[in-house]
Design a protein around this motif. Structure first.
Motif, PDB file in Angstrom:
ATOM      1  N   UNK A 167      47.169  45.700  31.275  1.00  0.00           N
ATOM      2  CA  UNK A 167      46.885  45.793  33.082  1.00  0.00           C
ATOM      3  C   UNK A 167      45.318  45.494  32.841  1.00  0.00           C
ATOM      4  N   UNK A 168      45.798  44.105  33.035  1.00  0.00           N
ATOM      5  CA  UNK A 168      44.145  43.113  33.515  1.00  0.00           C
ATOM      6  C   UNK A 168      43.182  43.143  34.588  1.00  0.00           C
ATOM      7  N   UNK A 169      42.134  43.492  34.915  1.00  0.00           N
ATOM      8  CA  UNK A 169      41.468  42.753  36.079  1.00  0.00           C
ATOM      9  C   UNK A 169      40.554  42.094  35.587  1.00  0.00           C
ATOM     10  N   UNK A 170      40.322  41.035  36.450  1.00  0.00           N
ATOM     11  CA  UNK A 170      39.512  40.151  36.664  1.00  0.00           C
ATOM     12  C   UNK A 170      38.787  39.435  38.080  1.00  0.00           C
ATOM     13  N   UNK A 171      37.245  39.838  37.302  1.00  0.00           N
ATOM     14  CA  UNK A 171      36.461  39.296  38.293  1.00  0.00           C
ATOM     15  C   UNK A 171      36.744  37.273  39.227  1.00  0.00           C
ATOM     16  N   UNK A 172      36.248  37.703  40.415  1.00  0.00           N
ATOM     17  CA  UNK A 172      36.957  36.265  40.787  1.00  0.00           C
ATOM     18  C   UNK A 172      37.679  35.855  40.410  1.00  0.00           C
ATOM     19  N   UNK A 200      43.614  40.458  39.651  1.00  0.00           N
ATOM     20  CA  UNK A 200      41.774  40.117  40.377  1.00  0.00           C
ATOM     21  C   UNK A 200      41.594  40.494  41.481  1.00  0.00           C
ATOM     22  N   UNK A 201      40.233  40.560  41.888  1.00  0.00           N
ATOM     23  CA  UNK A 201      39.436  40.274  43.259  1.00  0.00           C
ATOM     24  C   UNK A 201      38.845  38.940  43.040  1.00  0.00           C
ATOM     25  N   UNK A 266      39.494  47.033  50.761  1.00  0.00           N
ATOM     26  CA  UNK A 266      41.115  47.779  49.876  1.00  0.00           C
ATOM     27  C   UNK A 266      41.744  46.805  49.359  1.00  0.00           C
ATOM     28  N   UNK A 267      40.448  44.898  49.078  1.00  0.00           N
ATOM     29  CA  UNK A 267      40.796  44.238  48.073  1.00  0.00           C
ATOM     30  C   UNK A 267      40.920  45.069  46.407  1.00  0.00           C
ATOM     31  N   UNK A 268      40.251  45.676  46.049  1.00  0.00           N
ATOM     32  CA  UNK A 268      40.028  46.286  44.385  1.00  0.00           C
ATOM     33  C   UNK A 268      40.816  47.331  44.189  1.00  0.00           C
ATOM     34  N   UNK A 269      40.718  48.126  45.810  1.00  0.00           N
ATOM     35  CA  UNK A 269      42.143  49.630  45.719  1.00  0.00           C
ATOM     36  C   UNK A 269      43.109  48.570  45.286  1.00  0.00           C
ATOM     37  N   UNK A 270      43.515  48.153  46.229  1.00  0.00           N
ATOM     38  CA  UNK A 270      45.058  47.701  45.157  1.00  0.00           C
ATOM     39  C   UNK A 270      45.525  47.095  44.397  1.00  0.00           C
ATOM     40  N   UNK A 271      44.444  46.776  44.011  1.00  0.00           N
ATOM     41  CA  UNK A 271      44.640  45.979  42.241  1.00  0.00           C
ATOM     42  C   UNK A 271      45.041  46.913  40.923  1.00  0.00           C
TER      43      UNK A 271
END
Length: 286
Positions: A167-172, A200-201, A266-271
């Motif tokens: 699972x990869x979380x990417x900025x912008x 991402x967020x 919320x946009x980060x929480x959900x991701x």
């Protein structure tokens, strides 16, 4: 007249005798002289401008009486006073920082092969602070990538599969951005389909995922073009910003303001929740 020979009027008159003053502590067993009601103190409350003590009898029924004179404690007439304020014992938390139910008495699960990748150290620290409990329960490790420019190569080297999910979380990560093109390329790596999830967020940096109100501001400072983003943010906040150390200390200060999921956008929480669900889908603890 009560069984002890005092009339209600006599015992309620403070001038007749100096009675022992007893705080209305919870659990104290008292008798109201006038009515003969016997019960334990369950609380003290205010009603009509008067302080009242609530006594519960052995049947679970309650009645309220005005504090002061007119009570017997172990047969002795006493003056009932306000309860002594004491420092309350810290309540045992039932929720983790992420809002999930806190699992107590459980050893951290052995780390599974699946991983969460985030762009950098600050992302990893923020995820750990809010979701650390959940991740240890599930045996998920968070690793910083220190940038996503070579994401496809990193995914290829990881060799994702049914037991090795990413699972990869990417900025912008927004439509048309460089990050979106990098993510699309990484998803074309063999084995990525179904075993890799890239989310991402919309923020330039994970710093912005902290709600401004947590810092006592209405919005994040606007950073002029050509200015290093973190340096510009710290300058806009009026914090030290000239050195790498200033930036590191600034981040620690920001992170220190985050106590739970409620302090994040919320946009980060959900991701993040989406990534955890993806990595643990179909998993059942014995």
């Amino acid at each position: 007249m009560s069984q002890f020979g005092w009339g209600a009027r006599d015992i309620s008159a403070p001038k007749r005798q100096a009675l022992r003053r007893v705080p209305a502590a919870r659990g104290l067993l008292l008798e109201d002289v006038e009515s003969g009601w016997v019960g334990e103190v369950v609380r003290v409350e205010k009603s009509g401008g008067l302080r009242m003590v609530v006594l519960e009898d052995r049947r679970g029924k309650t009645r309220s009486f005005r504090t002061g004179y007119g009570f017997l404690l172990e047969g002795e007439p006493v003056e009932l006073t306000e309860p002594v304020a004491t420092a309350a014992a810290p309540a045992t938390p039932v929720r983790s920082a992420s809002g999930s139910r806190l699992v107590t008495g459980l050893k951290a699960r052995t780390a599974r092969a699946s991983r969460i990748w985030v762009e950098g150290k600050h992302d990893a620290e923020l995820v750990e602070k809010v979701w650390g409990h959940d991740l240890r329960v599930e045996g998920i490790v968070v690793e910083p990538l220190h940038g996503v420019d070579d994401l496809a190569a990193a995914v290829r080297g990881f060799a994702p599969g049914p037991q090795r999910k990413l699972g990869i979380l990417v900025d912008h990560l927004v439509t048309g951005s460089k990050e979106a093109r990098i993510a699309a390329e990484a998803m074309r790596v063999p084995g990525a389909a179904g075993h890799v999830l890239i989310v991402g967020h919309p923020y330039i940096d994970v710093w912005q995922a902290i709600r401004p109100k947590v810092l006592g501001i209405s919005a994040w400072p606007v950073v002029p073009r050509g200015t290093d983003w973190k340096t510009g943010i710290l300058k806009g906040l009026g914090w030290e910003h000239a050195t790498v150390t200033d930036v590191a200390l600034g981040w620690k200060r920001l992170l220190g303001q985050v106590n739970s999921y409620a302090d994040l956008e919320p946009s980060l929480l959900a991701r993040v929740e989406e990534v955890i669900d993806f990595l643990t889908a179909g998993d059942h603890r014995d």
